[in-house]
Design a protein around this motif. Structure first.
Motif, mmCIF file in Angstrom:
data_model
loop_
_atom_site.group_PDB
_atom_site.id
_atom_site.type_symbol
_atom_site.label_atom_id
_atom_site.label_comp_id
_atom_site.label_asym_id
_atom_site.label_seq_id
_atom_site.Cartn_x
_atom_site.Cartn_y
_atom_site.Cartn_z
ATOM 1 N N LYS A 113 0.833 -1.213 0.000
ATOM 2 C CA LYS A 113 0.000 0.000 0.000
ATOM 3 C C LYS A 113 0.864 1.258 0.000
ATOM 4 O O LYS A 113 2.011 1.246 0.428
ATOM 5 C CB LYS A 113 -0.915 0.009 1.223
ATOM 6 N N PHE A 115 1.210 5.420 1.155
ATOM 7 C CA PHE A 115 0.812 6.306 2.249
ATOM 8 C C PHE A 115 1.347 7.710 1.983
ATOM 9 O O PHE A 115 2.283 7.896 1.210
ATOM 10 C CB PHE A 115 1.292 5.785 3.615
ATOM 11 N N GLN A 142 0.315 6.779 9.331
ATOM 12 C CA GLN A 142 1.026 5.874 8.430
ATOM 13 C C GLN A 142 0.587 4.433 8.682
ATOM 14 O O GLN A 142 0.297 3.680 7.748
ATOM 15 C CB GLN A 142 2.527 6.019 8.621
ATOM 16 N N GLN A 145 -2.922 3.847 7.291
ATOM 17 C CA GLN A 145 -2.923 3.807 5.822
ATOM 18 C C GLN A 145 -2.307 2.522 5.272
ATOM 19 O O GLN A 145 -2.729 2.014 4.229
ATOM 20 C CB GLN A 145 -2.172 5.012 5.255
ATOM 21 N N LEU A 146 -1.326 1.978 5.983
ATOM 22 C CA LEU A 146 -0.663 0.757 5.514
ATOM 23 C C LEU A 146 -1.369 -0.522 5.963
ATOM 24 O O LEU A 146 -0.972 -1.611 5.562
ATOM 25 C CB LEU A 146 0.796 0.741 5.974
#
Length: 171
Positions: A113, A115, A142, A145-146
């Motif tokens: 992913k 970020f 972070q 988002q990951l």
């Protein structure tokens, strides 16, 4: 150095984290430079000078590709430059965090992913080179988002295995 020179130097020290080589770090990092944020980084990144800064970059690059920093503001006060940035990257490798003894403490396997998180960096300049660095980062943003937080049961298993692998590699 003028305020503009200091600003450009500070921005360059962030840019080379993505793709600079050791010579790039030697050009802008003071031999006595210290990174106040290295406490969760590998042992090689905890020293002083260009080699330690380069080790920090290599550590980040081992987990993140397509890294870049967007600089929103660069403010100069005396010999200190404050940068307001957004870091952009994709996680393509395992991100390993280290304990006080520089042993692997946590490992976050690649999610693939991307970020984008805000960061503030403060750098002190001496003799035309960075000699001190501090930062504040949105680590929780972070992690969300990951997909590290909240972790799925499968990701927890992947984390456990990645930590075991990181500890074996450290021996």
């Amino acid at each position: 150095m003028t305020a503009d020179d200091l600003r450009k130097l500070a921005i360059r020290t962030v840019e080379i984290m993505a793709d600079g080589d050791l010579a790039d770090f030697e050009a802008v990092i003071h031999p006595d430079a210290v990174n106040r944020e290295a406490k969760a980084e590998p042992a090689a990144a905890r020293g002083r000078g260009p080699a330690a800064a380069y080790a920090s970059a290599l550590w980040l690059r081992s987990a993140f590709s397509e890294m870049r920093w967007e600089v929103h503001e660069a403010l100069v006060e005396g010999d200190v430059v404050a940068l307001h940035t957004t870091m952009h990257a994709r996680q393509t490798g395992t991100f390993v965090a280290y304990d006080a003894d520089a042993k692997p403490d946590q490992a976050f396997p690649s999610t693939g992913k991307t970020f984008a998180v805000t960061q503030s960096h403060w750098v002190r300049i001496a003799d035309g080179k960075l000699i001190e660095h501090w930062a504040n980062r949105d680590d929780l943003g972070q992690a969300v988002q990951l997909g590290w937080v909240p972790p799925s049961p499968m990701y927890l298993l992947r984390m456990r295995r990645a930590l075991g692998d990181a500890r074996k590699d450290a021996q």
